[in-house]
Design a protein around this motif. Structure first.
Motif, PDB file in Angstrom:
ATOM      1  N   THR A   1     -45.386  11.295 -17.202  1.00 31.03           N
ATOM      2  CA  THR A   1     -43.854  11.688 -17.300  1.00 31.03           C
ATOM      3  C   THR A   1     -43.389  12.933 -16.303  1.00 31.03           C
ATOM      4  O   THR A   1     -42.571  12.761 -15.718  1.00 31.03           O
ATOM      5  N   ILE A   2     -44.325  13.685 -16.128  1.00 33.22           N
ATOM      6  CA  ILE A   2     -43.973  14.877 -15.189  1.00 33.22           C
ATOM      7  C   ILE A   2     -43.967  14.385 -13.862  1.00 33.22           C
ATOM      8  O   ILE A   2     -43.145  14.745 -12.906  1.00 33.22           O
ATOM      9  N   ALA A   3     -45.011  13.836 -13.860  1.00 32.48           N
ATOM     10  CA  ALA A   3     -45.203  13.151 -12.429  1.00 32.48           C
ATOM     11  C   ALA A   3     -44.032  11.992 -11.957  1.00 32.48           C
ATOM     12  O   ALA A   3     -43.268  12.198 -11.050  1.00 32.48           O
ATOM     13  N   LEU A   4     -43.505  11.480 -12.877  1.00 40.25           N
ATOM     14  CA  LEU A   4     -42.234  10.462 -12.730  1.00 40.25           C
ATOM     15  C   LEU A   4     -41.065  11.228 -12.212  1.00 40.25           C
ATOM     16  O   LEU A   4     -40.449  10.880 -11.543  1.00 40.25           O
ATOM     17  N   CYS A   5     -40.927  12.371 -13.033  1.00 38.44           N
ATOM     18  CA  CYS A   5     -39.598  13.093 -12.674  1.00 38.44           C
ATOM     19  C   CYS A   5     -39.716  13.578 -11.229  1.00 38.44           C
ATOM     20  O   CYS A   5     -38.475  13.853 -10.961  1.00 38.44           O
ATOM     21  N   ILE A   6     -40.805  13.733 -10.681  1.00 34.75           N
ATOM     22  CA  ILE A   6     -40.885  14.195  -9.351  1.00 34.75           C
ATOM     23  C   ILE A   6     -40.723  13.086  -8.442  1.00 34.75           C
ATOM     24  O   ILE A   6     -39.956  13.311  -7.564  1.00 34.75           O
ATOM     25  N   ILE A   7     -41.181  12.026  -8.807  1.00 36.33           N
ATOM     26  CA  ILE A   7     -41.137  10.668  -7.859  1.00 36.33           C
ATOM     27  C   ILE A   7     -39.913  10.054  -8.003  1.00 36.33           C
ATOM     28  O   ILE A   7     -39.411   9.621  -6.833  1.00 36.33           O
ATOM     29  N   ALA A   8     -39.417   9.839  -9.226  1.00 35.21           N
ATOM     30  CA  ALA A   8     -38.124   9.140  -9.170  1.00 35.21           C
ATOM     31  C   ALA A   8     -36.953   9.320  -8.388  1.00 35.21           C
ATOM     32  O   ALA A   8     -36.332   8.444  -7.833  1.00 35.21           O
ATOM     33  N   PRO A   9     -36.631  10.713  -8.239  1.00 38.02           N
ATOM     34  CA  PRO A   9     -35.495  11.145  -7.395  1.00 38.02           C
ATOM     35  C   PRO A   9     -35.762  10.413  -5.945  1.00 38.02           C
ATOM     36  O   PRO A   9     -34.709  10.375  -5.295  1.00 38.02           O
ATOM     37  N   SER A  10     -36.979  10.085  -5.508  1.00 39.52           N
ATOM     38  CA  SER A  10     -36.991   9.666  -4.120  1.00 39.52           C
ATOM     39  C   SER A  10     -36.434   8.489  -3.811  1.00 39.52           C
ATOM     40  O   SER A  10     -36.108   7.852  -2.646  1.00 39.52           O
ATOM     41  N   LEU A  11     -36.088   7.603  -4.986  1.00 41.32           N
ATOM     42  CA  LEU A  11     -35.365   6.205  -4.931  1.00 41.32           C
ATOM     43  C   LEU A  11     -34.163   6.384  -4.236  1.00 41.32           C
ATOM     44  O   LEU A  11     -33.449   5.614  -3.856  1.00 41.32           O
ATOM     45  N   LEU A  12     -33.523   7.493  -4.525  1.00 42.86           N
ATOM     46  CA  LEU A  12     -32.257   7.779  -4.096  1.00 42.86           C
ATOM     47  C   LEU A  12     -32.358   7.871  -2.490  1.00 42.86           C
ATOM     48  O   LEU A  12     -30.947   7.938  -1.996  1.00 42.86           O
ATOM     49  N   LEU A  13     -33.136   7.926  -1.921  1.00 42.81           N
ATOM     50  CA  LEU A  13     -33.268   7.845  -0.204  1.00 42.81           C
ATOM     51  C   LEU A  13     -33.017   6.302   0.183  1.00 42.81           C
ATOM     52  O   LEU A  13     -32.726   6.234   1.128  1.00 42.81           O
TER      53      LEU A  13
END
Length: 267
Positions: free
Chosen positions: A216-228
């Motif tokens: 979950t912690i890793a996902l919270c770091i990765i997911a915002p990159s989709l906004l690129l």
């Protein structure tokens, strides 16, 4: 001309889907051989690493918590007692509990522990398809997921078979769900509509969070990159709404976890 091209289209479809079926047949035959169904479905107790310790919360959930309409609670059966499933993720144990109502407990436990392993190749393939990555790369992702499962450079950090056999089956489930969630979130950001896919995103996020906190912690770091890929304020709002929905669906466990985190042992 359309009639003349029909056999070609059929051959193309058969080749594409035939290759997919063949790759997944090989993947799951390999996994089935490794896990040996006659042992997987035998009514024996799984142990090894931390696995043996997971039987107690599973049985306590089945025998006491669920009959009292609880998912977490207090058990008096260890020294002066201890919180049960308050600081550990409950979803894998809920799966064991629900399966145990229709099949023997020992088999339900084993099937849950291998769930993440069997899900990972399919999740990697789904990730590629949901991101519309051109063939054969989604199939290659599934193949490399199988190779990853057999990594033997570590046996406790999670997601590979050795770690799962040592008790990290919640991590394995959550790890596979990360790929599915990122794919469905990408499609949701494209659509930008608060429809059935939005609900699916929230439910997958709920399952992911309730399976393991590290992923979950890793996902919270990765997911915002989709906004690129989706550079619109509407996409920011959609992603925020998905995470708010996921927070609400997991708040029954997450808020007590945060509130009582001071009581966790420092190790």
């Amino acid at each position: 001309k359309p009639q003349a091209s029909k056999p070609h289209n059929v051959r193309t479809w058969l080749c594409a889907h035939g290759a997919t079926a063949l790759v997944f047949a090989v993947i799951y035959v390999v996994l089935i051989i490794v896990y040996q169904p006659h042992l997987l479905f035998a009514q024996t107790t799984t142990s090894g690493g931390d696995m043996g310790a997971h039987h107690y919360p599973a049985k306590y959930l089945i025998e006491y918590l669920l009959p009292h309409l609880k998912v977490t609670g207090w058990t008096p059966q260890w020294y002066a007692g201890m919180p049960m499933l308050t600081f550990y993720m409950p979803l894998p144990f809920l799966i064991i509990a629900f399966l145990s109502y229709v099949i023997p407990y020992s088999v339900a436990f084993k099937l849950t522990t291998v769930l993440g392993v069997f899900l990972l190749p399919l999740a990697a393939y789904a990730f590629g398809r949901l991101f519309r990555i051109r063939p054969p790369f989604p199939l290659l992702a599934a193949g490399f997921a199988l190779a990853f499962l057999f990594m033997n450079s570590y046996s406790i950090y999670g997601a590979n078979i050795l770690s799962t056999l040592a008790g990290e089956f919640g991590y394995s489930i959550s790890f596979a769900l990360v790929f599915i969630f990122l794919g469905t979130l990408h499609r949701g950001l494209e659509r930008g509509r608060y429809d059935w896919l939005f609900a699916v995103n929230g439910l997958i996020l709920m399952c992911l969070v309730l399976s393991h906190i590290v992923t979950t912690i890793a996902l919270c770091i990765i997911a915002p990159s989709l906004l690129l890929l989706h550079r619109r304020w509407r996409a920011v709002g959609y992603m925020a709404a998905v995470f708010v929905l996921g927070f609400c669906l997991t708040a029954f466990w997450g808020l007590p976890f945060v509130d009582k985190i001071q009581w966790v042992a420092n190790v």
